[in-house]
Design an enzyme around this catalytic site. Structure first.
Site, mmCIF file in Angstrom:
data_model
loop_
_atom_site.group_PDB
_atom_site.id
_atom_site.type_symbol
_atom_site.label_atom_id
_atom_site.label_comp_id
_atom_site.label_asym_id
_atom_site.label_seq_id
_atom_site.Cartn_x
_atom_site.Cartn_y
_atom_site.Cartn_z
ATOM 1 N N TRP A 155 18.671 34.053 8.070
ATOM 2 C CA TRP A 155 17.755 32.975 7.687
ATOM 3 C C TRP A 155 17.664 31.870 8.748
ATOM 4 O O TRP A 155 16.802 31.010 8.660
ATOM 5 C CB TRP A 155 18.185 32.359 6.349
ATOM 6 C CG TRP A 155 19.633 31.947 6.320
ATOM 7 C CD1 TRP A 155 20.662 32.665 5.774
ATOM 8 C CD2 TRP A 155 20.223 30.774 6.887
ATOM 9 N NE1 TRP A 155 21.862 32.007 5.973
ATOM 10 C CE2 TRP A 155 21.624 30.840 6.656
ATOM 11 C CE3 TRP A 155 19.711 29.660 7.570
ATOM 12 C CZ2 TRP A 155 22.505 29.858 7.080
ATOM 13 C CZ3 TRP A 155 20.595 28.682 7.995
ATOM 14 C CH2 TRP A 155 21.965 28.781 7.751
ATOM 15 N N ASN A 156 18.568 31.842 9.740
ATOM 16 C CA ASN A 156 18.536 30.669 10.640
ATOM 17 C C ASN A 156 17.449 30.753 11.708
ATOM 18 O O ASN A 156 16.932 29.740 12.144
ATOM 19 C CB ASN A 156 19.914 30.379 11.248
ATOM 20 C CG ASN A 156 20.490 31.521 12.030
ATOM 21 O OD1 ASN A 156 19.990 32.641 11.969
ATOM 22 N ND2 ASN A 156 21.542 31.257 12.774
ATOM 23 N N LYS A 179 14.475 44.279 6.949
ATOM 24 C CA LYS A 179 14.942 43.595 5.742
ATOM 25 C C LYS A 179 15.256 42.146 6.115
ATOM 26 O O LYS A 179 16.288 41.849 6.716
ATOM 27 C CB LYS A 179 16.182 44.300 5.192
ATOM 28 C CG LYS A 179 16.605 43.778 3.835
ATOM 29 C CD LYS A 179 17.769 42.823 3.970
ATOM 30 C CE LYS A 179 18.196 42.210 2.686
ATOM 31 N NZ LYS A 179 17.691 40.845 2.515
ATOM 32 N N PRO A 180 14.346 41.218 5.793
ATOM 33 C CA PRO A 180 14.618 39.809 6.114
ATOM 34 C C PRO A 180 15.565 39.183 5.094
ATOM 35 O O PRO A 180 15.756 39.714 3.998
ATOM 36 C CB PRO A 180 13.234 39.163 6.031
ATOM 37 C CG PRO A 180 12.411 40.053 5.171
ATOM 38 C CD PRO A 180 13.039 41.422 5.145
ATOM 39 N N ALA A 181 16.141 38.037 5.466
ATOM 40 C CA ALA A 181 17.014 37.299 4.550
ATOM 41 C C ALA A 181 16.193 36.796 3.358
ATOM 42 O O ALA A 181 15.049 36.365 3.519
ATOM 43 C CB ALA A 181 17.654 36.127 5.282
ATOM 44 N N SER A 182 16.816 36.812 2.198
ATOM 45 C CA SER A 182 16.079 36.415 0.984
ATOM 46 C C SER A 182 15.717 34.934 0.962
ATOM 47 O O SER A 182 14.766 34.534 0.300
ATOM 48 C CB SER A 182 16.910 36.747 -0.260
ATOM 49 O OG SER A 182 17.115 38.137 -0.328
ATOM 50 N N GLY A 232 23.830 38.482 11.637
ATOM 51 C CA GLY A 232 24.322 37.809 10.437
ATOM 52 C C GLY A 232 25.813 37.580 10.552
ATOM 53 O O GLY A 232 26.357 37.463 11.663
ATOM 54 N N SER A 233 26.466 37.544 9.413
ATOM 55 C CA SER A 233 27.885 37.183 9.419
ATOM 56 C C SER A 233 28.758 38.341 9.911
ATOM 57 O O SER A 233 28.395 39.513 9.780
ATOM 58 C CB SER A 233 28.315 36.801 8.007
ATOM 59 O OG SER A 233 28.152 37.909 7.146
ATOM 60 N N GLU A 254 24.822 41.327 16.067
ATOM 61 C CA GLU A 254 24.908 39.947 16.557
ATOM 62 C C GLU A 254 25.586 39.160 15.448
ATOM 63 O O GLU A 254 24.967 38.858 14.431
ATOM 64 C CB GLU A 254 23.519 39.382 16.834
ATOM 65 C CG GLU A 254 22.793 40.045 17.984
ATOM 66 C CD GLU A 254 23.466 39.849 19.326
ATOM 67 O OE1 GLU A 254 24.340 38.960 19.438
ATOM 68 O OE2 GLU A 254 23.144 40.595 20.252
ATOM 69 N N LEU A 255 26.862 38.848 15.620
ATOM 70 C CA LEU A 255 27.642 38.290 14.501
ATOM 71 C C LEU A 255 28.023 36.832 14.768
ATOM 72 O O LEU A 255 27.387 36.155 15.558
ATOM 73 C CB LEU A 255 28.854 39.197 14.260
ATOM 74 C CG LEU A 255 28.481 40.686 14.118
ATOM 75 C CD1 LEU A 255 29.714 41.558 13.931
ATOM 76 C CD2 LEU A 255 27.494 40.914 12.986
ATOM 77 N N CYS A 288 24.298 30.533 15.714
ATOM 78 C CA CYS A 288 25.572 31.203 16.020
ATOM 79 C C CYS A 288 26.075 30.823 17.410
ATOM 80 O O CYS A 288 27.231 31.075 17.733
ATOM 81 C CB CYS A 288 25.439 32.706 15.857
ATOM 82 S SG CYS A 288 23.978 33.347 16.637
ATOM 83 N N GLU A 385 33.302 29.044 11.594
ATOM 84 C CA GLU A 385 31.992 28.613 12.072
ATOM 85 C C GLU A 385 31.518 27.458 11.184
ATOM 86 O O GLU A 385 31.441 27.619 9.959
ATOM 87 C CB GLU A 385 31.051 29.812 11.946
ATOM 88 C CG GLU A 385 29.974 29.844 12.955
ATOM 89 C CD GLU A 385 29.199 31.163 12.942
ATOM 90 O OE1 GLU A 385 29.333 31.962 11.993
ATOM 91 O OE2 GLU A 385 28.459 31.379 13.896
HETATM 92 P P1 ADP Z 1 24.176 34.624 6.780
HETATM 93 O O1 ADP Z 1 25.447 33.842 6.909
HETATM 94 O O2 ADP Z 1 23.252 34.523 7.943
HETATM 95 O O3 ADP Z 1 23.493 34.523 5.436
HETATM 96 P P2 ADP Z 1 24.664 37.320 5.995
HETATM 97 O O4 ADP Z 1 25.432 38.339 6.759
HETATM 98 O O5 ADP Z 1 25.093 36.998 4.624
HETATM 99 O O6 ADP Z 1 24.671 36.075 6.958
HETATM 100 O O7 ADP Z 1 23.151 37.730 5.916
HETATM 101 C C1 ADP Z 1 22.388 38.173 7.024
HETATM 102 C C2 ADP Z 1 21.439 39.252 6.572
HETATM 103 O O8 ADP Z 1 22.188 40.355 6.108
HETATM 104 C C3 ADP Z 1 20.519 38.853 5.419
HETATM 105 O O9 ADP Z 1 19.268 39.517 5.579
HETATM 106 C C4 ADP Z 1 21.251 39.396 4.229
HETATM 107 O O10 ADP Z 1 20.373 39.630 3.165
HETATM 108 C C5 ADP Z 1 21.795 40.691 4.799
HETATM 109 N N1 ADP Z 1 22.953 41.216 4.095
HETATM 110 C C6 ADP Z 1 23.906 40.535 3.416
HETATM 111 N N2 ADP Z 1 24.800 41.382 2.854
HETATM 112 C C7 ADP Z 1 24.421 42.641 3.203
HETATM 113 C C8 ADP Z 1 24.921 43.963 2.952
HETATM 114 N N3 ADP Z 1 26.005 44.163 2.216
HETATM 115 N N4 ADP Z 1 24.251 45.000 3.493
HETATM 116 C C9 ADP Z 1 23.154 44.805 4.212
HETATM 117 N N5 ADP Z 1 22.622 43.610 4.497
HETATM 118 C C10 ADP Z 1 23.240 42.530 4.006
#
Ligand code: ADP
Length: 482
Positions: A155-156, A179-182, A232-233, A254-255, A288, A385
């Site tokens: 989402w950032n 699959k974008p962030a919700s 993401g994370s 990219e974590l 990040c 972080e």
């Molecule tokens: P952030 O701290 O950026 O929210 P996340 O790792 O939680 O980091 O989310 C980044 C992306 O990964 C989002 O699109 C989120 O919906 C997706 N995501 C989160 N959990 C899962 C999972 N178990 N499998 C696949 N995608 C995921």
């Protein structure tokens, strides 16, 4: 709505069709500055994800065999469409994510620049003809698109992270499931609309919103998805790496980061403060590569703290859509709670608040731009972080000490160093265990250079000439009997 209403698309793009869910199957998307509803996107799951993968599989033979010149032209047209719509796309990004409009404009521009870069770079992804050890043979090394690529984005940077993944995938001839962030789905859905308008064939780009777990596991278990690119994370990234084993997919990750920002006594103070402001407060600290741990040498420590505190106090805080605002709200309440927890923990363990330190008077999810001094290694703010507008400052004495401290983390994404000593510059480049190192610069991301972390910060590179290589399979053909 500043012209972005047409991009509030409450549907998903699957196989060239825009599909809407049943009324009770949707995710509420809100504006973090106002709390107002922007709309509801589909809460799709396994069935729709499989449909998207089917569409990408079907589209692959046709798209991957399009003339390279035609794929390049589509990318150039997509680049132009992004820039032609920069204002509404930036307004949309600010509405769903919260960042200041100026930053959103910048994000749309760099997203477009990634697309153009890969349109150019794919024409230089040369194979090789390797000298054979014996006569009568030609040894050919050639590149081939990996197939269906799934891209999971955060989402950032909901727009430019997509560009770094779609750019090389589409350039290489891959078809995609996104699959974008919700929290921020509309920027990605807008990309789907623009791609459709410039003429991408049905099924080349599919976009699915909904449960991360369901969509993620469907992507990971389907053997037809040959590559997954994720930002993401670290926690989710590790889980995806584990899940990739059964179908032996390529993964790019990219974590998280925990960037040190090191200021030596010999630094140019003006430049160091200027660099610190951008490395720390861009996107309200939610990147990040944000400076997470400031290390300032004893001789310059007090002067740097004074100047950084003044600059931090001077930041204009408000709604990202308002003119002149430099700090928007944090993306949601849990982001705010996490920042508050880290600051409270640091203060209760002896850190000094130079400015800020609490929720902003505007309320909501705004956090006051904050400077803390007296940070110690044991505090959680030094290990996790922060993802918020908080400068956490350590004091150090020697180069050896600061290199050891900077590297004492599982992460290895970005590091920043301010010094005017040429020898030290090269020693830092050599010794810091980081994928990106800024010397006397606080903002170093650019489409021409590879972006990617070491250690638990990730695998693979995005951007640069390296950023397309993971989207290819490499084949070796031995032609004998010549
Ligand atoms: P952030 O701290 O950026 O929210 P996340 O790792 O939680 O980091 O989310 C980044 C992306 O990964 C989002 O699109 C989120 O919906 C997706 N995501 C989160 N959990 C899962 C999972 N178990 N499998 C696949 N995608 C995921």
């Amino acid at each position: 709505m500043a012209g972005y209403a047409k991009y509030l698309i409450n549907a998903n793009l699957i196989g060239g069709e825009w599909l809407s869910p049943a009324a009770d199957q949707s995710i509420l998307v809100t504006n973090p500055a106002t709390g107002e509803e922007l709309g509801r996107v589909p809460a799709f799951g396994a069935a729709e994800t499989t449909a998207a993968i089917n569409a990408a599989v079907e589209a692959f033979p046709g798209y991957s065999s399009l003339d390279l010149a035609k794929r390049v032209k589509l990318l150039r047209d997509l680049h132009d469409a992004l820039l032609d719509n920069q204002e509404p796309l930036a307004a949309l990004l600010t509405a769903e994510q919260g960042k200041p409009l100026a930053e959103s404009r910048g994000e749309i521009a760099i997203g477009a620049a990634y697309i153009l870069w890969f349109a150019e770079e794919v024409r230089r992804t040369k194979g090789e003809v390797v000298p054979s050890p014996v006569n009568g043979r030609q040894l050919l090394v050639t590149h081939h698109p990996v197939g269906v690529v799934a891209a999971i984005t955060p989402w950032n940077f909901p727009s430019s992270m997509l560009a770094r993944k779609l750019g090389p995938a589409l350039a290489a001839g891959c078809t995609t499931v996104v699959k974008p962030a919700s929290l921020t789905p509309y920027s990605a859905l807008a990309w789907g609309k623009l791609a459709e308008e410039v003429g991408y064939p049905a099924g080349v780009i599919n976009i699915v919103t909904g449960s991360a777990r369901q969509i993620g596991s469907t992507i990971m278990t389907d053997p037809r998805v040959r590559k997954v690119t994720f930002t993401g994370s670290t926690e989710v990234g590790k889980e995806l790496i584990r899940q990739s084993a059964d179908t032996v997919k390529k993964v790019s990750m990219e974590l998280g980061g925990n960037a040190p920002f090191i200021v030596f006594d010999d630094a140019d103070l003006d430049k160091a403060v200027q660099g610190a402001m951008i490395a720390k407060y861009r996107n309200s600290g939610q990147t990040c590569v944000c400076a997470n741990r400031f290390y300032v040498q004893s001789g310059i420590h007090d002067a740097f703290v004074k100047r950084l505190t003044e600059a931090t106090k001077a930041l204009t805080v408000g709604a990202g859509a308002d003119a002149g605002v430099e700090q928007g709200p944090l993306v949601d309440q849990s982001a705010f709670d996490k920042v508050k927890e880290l600051v409270d923990d640091a203060v209760s363990n002896g850190a000094t608040v130079e400015t800020g330190g609490k929720g902003h008077a505007l309320g909501g999810t705004w956090f006051e731009p904050t400077v803390l001094t007296g940070i110690k290694t044991g505090m959680s703010i030094a290990r996790e972080e922060i993802f918020g507008p908080v400068s956490a400052i350590f004091r150090f004495d020697t180069e050896e000490e600061v290199v050891a401290a900077a590297n004492d983390t599982d992460f290895g994404l970005a590091a920043y160093v301010y010094t005017r000593d040429l020898g030290r510059t090269f020693r830092m480049s050599e010794k810091l265990q980081y994928g990106l190192i800024g010397v006397n610069e606080g903002l170093i991301t650019t489409v021409e250079a590879p972006f990617g972390g070491l250690k638990s910060s990730g695998l693979g590179k995005e951007g640069g000439s390296q950023g397309i290589l993971d989207y290819f399979d490499i084949k070796y053909t031995c032609v004998g009997g010549i």
